[in-house]
Design a protein around this motif. Structure first.
Motif, PDB file in Angstrom:
ATOM      1  N   SER A   7       0.894  -0.951  -0.007  1.00 24.33           N
ATOM      2  CA  SER A   7       0.049   0.007   0.047  1.00 24.33           C
ATOM      3  C   SER A   7       0.959   1.245  -0.139  1.00 24.33           C
ATOM      4  O   SER A   7       1.960   1.343   0.756  1.00 24.33           O
ATOM      5  N   PHE A   8       0.401   2.275  -0.915  1.00 25.88           N
ATOM      6  CA  PHE A   8       1.100   3.360  -0.909  1.00 25.88           C
ATOM      7  C   PHE A   8       0.321   4.600  -0.842  1.00 25.88           C
ATOM      8  O   PHE A   8      -0.907   4.476  -1.399  1.00 25.88           O
ATOM      9  N   SER A   9       0.605   5.662   0.089  1.00 29.65           N
ATOM     10  CA  SER A   9      -0.137   6.707   0.015  1.00 29.65           C
ATOM     11  C   SER A   9       0.706   7.937  -0.397  1.00 29.65           C
ATOM     12  O   SER A   9       2.090   7.978  -0.064  1.00 29.65           O
ATOM     13  N   PRO A  10       0.211   8.911  -0.974  1.00 23.64           N
ATOM     14  CA  PRO A  10       1.102  10.229  -1.488  1.00 23.64           C
ATOM     15  C   PRO A  10       1.557  10.782   0.124  1.00 23.64           C
ATOM     16  O   PRO A  10       2.502  11.243   0.053  1.00 23.64           O
ATOM     17  N   ALA A  11       0.856  10.689   1.099  1.00 20.81           N
ATOM     18  CA  ALA A  11       1.228  11.106   2.439  1.00 20.81           C
ATOM     19  C   ALA A  11       2.413  10.567   2.779  1.00 20.81           C
ATOM     20  O   ALA A  11       3.174  10.939   3.828  1.00 20.81           O
ATOM     21  N   ASP A  12       2.949   9.625   2.297  1.00 14.60           N
ATOM     22  CA  ASP A  12       4.057   8.914   2.614  1.00 14.60           C
ATOM     23  C   ASP A  12       5.548   9.606   2.066  1.00 14.60           C
ATOM     24  O   ASP A  12       6.622   9.146   2.302  1.00 14.60           O
ATOM     25  N   VAL A  13       5.082  10.258   1.046  1.00 17.47           N
ATOM     26  CA  VAL A  13       6.330  10.969   0.389  1.00 17.47           C
ATOM     27  C   VAL A  13       6.606  12.259   0.813  1.00 17.47           C
ATOM     28  O   VAL A  13       5.477  13.316   0.840  1.00 17.47           O
ATOM     29  N   PRO A  14       7.736  12.860   1.401  1.00 15.57           N
ATOM     30  CA  PRO A  14       8.193  13.954   2.081  1.00 15.57           C
ATOM     31  C   PRO A  14       7.873  15.066   1.226  1.00 15.57           C
ATOM     32  O   PRO A  14       7.095  16.117   1.686  1.00 15.57           O
ATOM     33  N   VAL A  18       5.128  18.392   2.300  1.00 14.35           N
ATOM     34  CA  VAL A  18       5.719  19.546   2.472  1.00 14.35           C
ATOM     35  C   VAL A  18       4.820  20.601   1.357  1.00 14.35           C
ATOM     36  O   VAL A  18       4.296  21.424   1.890  1.00 14.35           O
ATOM     37  N   LEU A  19       4.573  19.976   0.208  1.00 17.21           N
ATOM     38  CA  LEU A  19       3.629  20.544  -0.830  1.00 17.21           C
ATOM     39  C   LEU A  19       2.137  21.057  -0.106  1.00 17.21           C
ATOM     40  O   LEU A  19       1.556  22.068  -0.105  1.00 17.21           O
ATOM     41  N   ARG A  20       1.736  19.870   0.527  1.00 18.41           N
ATOM     42  CA  ARG A  20       0.415  20.258   1.379  1.00 18.41           C
ATOM     43  C   ARG A  20       0.436  21.243   2.139  1.00 18.41           C
ATOM     44  O   ARG A  20      -0.485  21.962   2.398  1.00 18.41           O
ATOM     45  N   GLN A  21       1.582  21.202   2.944  1.00 21.53           N
ATOM     46  CA  GLN A  21       1.866  22.298   4.150  1.00 21.53           C
ATOM     47  C   GLN A  21       1.710  23.677   3.141  1.00 21.53           C
ATOM     48  O   GLN A  21       1.395  24.658   3.708  1.00 21.53           O
ATOM     49  N   PHE A  22       2.485  23.769   1.915  1.00 16.56           N
ATOM     50  CA  PHE A  22       2.493  25.190   1.512  1.00 16.56           C
ATOM     51  C   PHE A  22       0.993  25.269   1.037  1.00 16.56           C
ATOM     52  O   PHE A  22       0.767  26.470   0.965  1.00 16.56           O
TER      53      PHE A  22
END
Length: 163
Positions: A7-14, A18-22
């Motif tokens: 299982s892979f989640s985009p939230a697993d990619v740093p 960070v893009l989401r934080q921006f």
């Protein structure tokens, strides 16, 4: 029978986190500017300029540019708009008749009374609340990001409300 793919989640990619934080930061800034426009009928940069002029009666466009950390031409444009809308008046002042002393007129004072805070915007206020060590780390990390972007640092003097 085929094994399930990990299982892979985009939230697993740093980089995505960070893009989401921006996105959160930019959307908070945009939301504040929309609220300012809706409630005050004036753009965020104009409101901030108006608040500085009220706080420092007699300030000129050069001083205003310095206070807002923007280009002189941007400050002059803000002042022109505020004067045209009847919120600010300027009078030639002192021995140097080229300089204009600015003051807020009653309609501008009324607008400031009903406008949402903070006048400078939510991002400058949030940054001012951070400790020096955090700000230094952010400054260094953002400088590296700006380098990766190859971004024009001249844009540092353009208010976010005008982007």
């Amino acid at each position: 029978m085929q094994a399930d793919a990990p299982s892979f989640s985009p939230a697993d990619v740093p980089s995505i986190r960070v893009l989401r934080q921006f996105r959160v930061v930019f959307n908070a800034v945009k939301s504040h500017f929309r609220q300012v426009e809706r409630e005050a009928g004036l753009g965020g940069a104009q409101l901030w300029a108006l608040s500085v002029i009220e706080r420092q009666p007699g300030i000129g466009a050069t001083g205003l540019a310095r206070e807002l950390d923007i280009h002189q031409s941007t400050a002059s444009n803000l002042v022109r708009t505020l004067c045209e809308r009847g919120f600010v008046a300027g009078a030639r002042d002192g021995a140097d008749r080229r300089s204009i002393a600015l003051r807020v007129l009653p309609p501008g004072q009324e607008l400031l009374r009903r406008a949402p805070l903070p006048f400078a915007g939510v991002l400058p206020e949030a940054l001012a609340g951070l400790d020096d060590a955090t700000l230094l780390r952010m400054e260094q990390d953002l400088a590296r990001l700006i380098g990766e972007l190859g971004a024009d640092e001249e844009n540092a003097k353009v208010p976010l409300a005008q982007l």
